[in-house]
Scaffold this motif. Structure first.
Motif, short mmCIF file in Angstrom:
data_model
loop_
_atom_site.label_atom_id
_atom_site.label_comp_id
_atom_site.label_asym_id
_atom_site.label_seq_id
_atom_site.Cartn_x
_atom_site.Cartn_y
_atom_site.Cartn_z
N LEU A 58 5.70 9.46 -41.12
CA LEU A 58 7.15 9.42 -41.29
C LEU A 58 7.58 8.20 -42.10
O LEU A 58 8.42 8.31 -43.02
N ASP A 61 -0.04 8.01 -35.72
CA ASP A 61 -0.24 8.88 -36.88
C ASP A 61 1.09 9.42 -37.38
O ASP A 61 1.40 9.38 -38.58
N SER A 62 1.89 9.96 -36.45
CA SER A 62 3.18 10.55 -36.82
C SER A 62 4.11 9.50 -37.40
O SER A 62 4.82 9.74 -38.39
N ASP A 103 -1.62 9.76 -31.54
CA ASP A 103 -0.78 10.73 -32.25
C ASP A 103 0.56 10.13 -32.65
O ASP A 103 1.12 10.45 -33.71
#
Length: 426
Positions: free
Chosen positions: A195, A190-191, A187
């Motif tokens: 961003l 992914d984040s 995660d």
């Protein structure tokens, strides 16, 4: 040493070979022109890697690679090849990034053989040369152009390989979080990628906007320069005509003196009328209070007359103090240029016409320009602006729009009843 260990060592050699060559090509240092340098560099780094491999072992070498190989290669490109530090780091980090397809293909093929390290090393070694060819042929020519860019652009292209490099070593070399960290690490990646994507996108959009603005300003400067040249040519023509009339004045006076001395006043009056008529069709015509605009309109009136185009100029505006007069002249010139070009394509001379009005309304300058055009060469619009596929054409409209935008005005191009129209309010 087992065959598996031997292939692992060979794979390291191919990685080094691939990384050095790609780095040098991305730094605009092709092999064809610097064969000796390539040979010495590959030999030097190859001997160093063998020593480190034998002294430290495979795992330690892999962990120390940034200090033992990558950093010296960056310094080599920076100080020996005299490249910008950003270019040097982009070249090496991008080469590292491009090693990823090698590794992935090896892993993919080895997955059919229970992820055998031997199969993976063989495949990654074999795929090196084809991948190297593709990078040199299709990637390097574009990356090389970065050295002509400013620091902001270089920084944007530097960030992605740098961040990937840091994350790769943090999650797969110095730790095994990528494989054992579970959903938290996934995660996070992914984040972080999302961003990073939006940050880079916003920066690229801003950079693109600044570049477009600079291009528009450069276009304005070019058209202003062209406009100044036209004005100078028109002034030179007026001065030439004035010099001719000054030269002929003595002859005119002598002839008139002779007529009066011989008591021929009728012949003298006829001669005066002929001189007056010839003077009316030379020099600058006055359409408004501004001499620069008069010069431009006079020049285009003569140009239109030569091309058998009927021109009507109605100028009632008197206040041009808010504008740089070169901008207005550029706007008018480009509009009249396009109008005359359109009229020339009409077979019937009687159907060729141009109407131009400049007037003031609500403290704003209004411009209306209309002209006839050939139905066989009807204007083509894209996003409400006329476009041209002819070589060397299409810049005039861009320049006109740039002038309008400079003064926060509005404009529109359209056709109506077989007539092309341009309207603007500044």
């Amino acid at each position: 040493m087992s065959f598996t260990d031997l292939m692992s060592f060979v794979n390291y050699a191919f990685v080094l070979f691939f990384g050095i060559i790609v780095s040098l090509y991305l730094a605009d240092f092709p092999f064809e022109e610097h064969k000796r340098f390539y040979t010495l560099t590959l030999l030097g780094f190859g001997i160093a890697q063998i020593i480190f491999y034998l002294a430290l072992g495979e795992k330690a070498l892999y962990q120390c690679y940034p200090l033992l190989i990558h950093l010296p290669l960056i310094l080599l490109i920076r100080f020996v090849l005299k490249q910008n530090i950003y270019v040097s780091m982009i070249a090496v980090l991008s080469a590292y990034l491009l090693c990823t397809p090698r590794k992935w293909i090896g892993t993919l093929v080895s997955s059919f053989f229970d992820y055998s390290p031997l199969v993976s090393n063989i495949v990654t070694s074999v795929i090196t040369l084809p991948l190297l060819f593709l990078v040199i042929r299709y990637v390097a020519p574009h990356v090389i152009k970065l050295k002509q860019e400013n620091k902001t652009t270089l920084l944007l292209f530097f960030l992605l390989p740098l961040i990937y490099y840091i994350l790769e070593y943090a999650f797969t070399v110095y730790t095994d979080l990528l494989h054992t960290g579970g959903i938290v690490v996934v995660d996070f990646l992914d984040s972080f990628l999302v961003l990073l994507y939006f940050i880079l996108s916003m920066l690229m959009i801003e950079l693109s906007s600044q570049r477009n603005k600079a291009e528009r300003e450069n276009l304005l400067l070019t058209t202003v320069s062209s406009q100044a040249k036209k004005e100078i040519e028109q002034i030179a023509e007026v001065q030439k005509q004035a010099a001719i009339h000054r030269h002929d004045l003595r002859h005119h006076l002598n002839f008139l003196q002779t007529c009066l001395a011989e008591n021929k006043p009728a012949e003298a009056l006829r001669y005066i009328r002929e001189i007056d008529s010839s003077l009316r069709f030379t020099g600058m015509k006055r359409y408004c209070v501004n001499d620069s605009i008069n010069l431009i309109l006079s020049s285009y009136a003569d140009k239109a007359q030569d091309r058998e185009v009927t021109c009507t100029f109605t100028i009632t505006a008197t206040d041009f103090s808010r504008f740089q007069i070169t901008d207005l002249c550029s706007l008018i010139s480009n509009g009249l240029d396009n109008a005359i070009n359109a009229c020339e394509k009409i077979n019937s001379v009687e159907d060729r016409y141009i109407h131009l009005r400049l007037y003031e309304k609500n403290a704003q300058l209004c411009i209306k320009l209309s002209n006839s055009y050939s139905y066989d060469h009807a204007p083509v619009f894209r996003n409400e602006f006329p476009i041209s596929n002819e070589t060397g054409h299409g810049f005039g409209v861009q320049s006109m729009v740039s002038v309008i935008e400079k003064y926060q005005g509005i404009c529109r191009f359209f056709t109506k009843n077989g007539e092309f129209c341009f309207q603007a309010t500044l």
